[in-house]
Design an enzyme around this catalytic site. Structure first.
Site: not given
Ligand code: G6P
Length: 315
Positions: A184, A289
């Protein structure tokens, strides 16, 4: 965990200075003779800094928790064994969003000279740091929620012109399991209004901002002009490039992975995240990601999967 993974010592060089590696307060830092460096927290095996030619390439929130109380908001959190909120009818259903890898404490397994031919600067010019996480080291909650016998080895290789991060997943148990994985990565950019991403043209994506509807990207390049949360799957090109002002900054190359998520929370979502600072930080980051998130990867007993990315800096 299984200690059979023993990286070899750095190959002594007959020419010039060697990379240096040291660990302090739950983090491992590797520096090349050029001054380039990478910093990895044991918490989540999260890469929190990658500097190339004096420039930081990763964005980390000023309010990110680095004390193990919450996954790190920034750098390269490792998402495993589920991406997003797990489905109710799946073996991962009791796990938190994005699984347990990003909020477990990993073990530092050691350093070695890079054997990767994929970074132009291999051999004595590169250094590989290995981190491990196995079922035995999980919290009781995570063990209960996902009771499989697995071993992860995450290898972070710093080379002269790139960074490689590879996740190796081994099924050490007697039954198969299914997983998803994703790196990520929060890339740092100067100004999101001048950023474009190439390499996603004609790819199909699920737009989570538009009620998870499926689309095909019609343009060769993508600009980020509002909240963006797209899950691209089965991408034919192996490289997604990040351009700033039309100039190539970074190539993100998928290795044995065909999916990628592009995410920027933009104004409102950033405001809603307590650990996202400064609030206008969305102007200085974009998440690209790489992962395997379309359906599930099935791993039979004894089998191994490996996937990751190579990021090349062009500055
Ligand atoms: O806030 P987190 O759990 O770290 O997730 C952050 C982001 O991760 C990914 O990119 C998903 O596609 C998003 O939908 C999410 O909001």
């Amino acid at each position: 965990m299984d200690r059979s993974h023993k990286p070899s010592a750095l190959t002594p060089s007959t020419t010039g200075p060697q990379p240096s590696v040291h660990s302090e307060q739950g983090r491992v830092i590797a520096t090349l003779p050029t001054g380039d460096s990478v910093e990895v927290l044991l918490y989540g095996a999260t890469v929190v800094s990658w500097k190339h030619n004096g420039r930081e390439n990763l964005w980390v929130s000023k309010a990110a928790k680095l004390d193990g109380s919450k996954p790190v908001r920034g750098g390269v959190p490792v998402v495993f064994p589920c991406f997003g909120p797990p489905p109710k009818d799946h073996a991962t259903s009791a796990l938190p969003q994005h699984g347990f890898a990003r909020n477990s404490t990993w073990q530092y397994l050691g350093k070695s000279s890079s054997e990767s031919g994929k970074l132009a600067s291999g051999g004595d010019d590169a250094v590989k740091l290995d981190f491990g996480l196995s079922s035995a080291e999980l919290s009781e909650d995570a063990k209960k929620a996902w009771p499989y016998d697995f071993g992860l080895v995450y290898s972070v290789t710093l080379g002269k012109d790139g960074l490689q991060t590879m996740l190796n997943v081994q099924n050490k148990g007697k039954e198969s399991f299914e997983f998803q994985m994703l790196l990520h990565t929060y890339f740092k950019v100067d100004d999101i209004s001048k950023v474009s991403l190439t390499g996603l043209g004609s790819a199909t994506y699920v737009d989570k901002v538009l009620n998870a509807t499926t689309h095909t990207q019609s343009t060769p390049s993508l600009s980020i002009t509002g909240e963006t949360d797209r899950v691209y799957t089965a991408i034919k090109q192996d490289t997604t490039s990040i351009l700033q002002d039309g100039k190539l900054r970074l190539d993100v190359i998928r290795d044995n992975l065909v999916d990628s998520v592009v995410w920027n929370p933009w104004i409102e979502k950033a405001k809603g995240m307590g650990d996202f600072e400064p609030k206008d930080g969305y102007k200085n980051m974009v998440c690209v990601e790489v992962g395997a998130v379309d359906g599930w990867q099935k791993l039979e007993a004894g089998d191994t999967f490996e996937g990751g990315m190579i990021v090349k800096s062009h500055l």
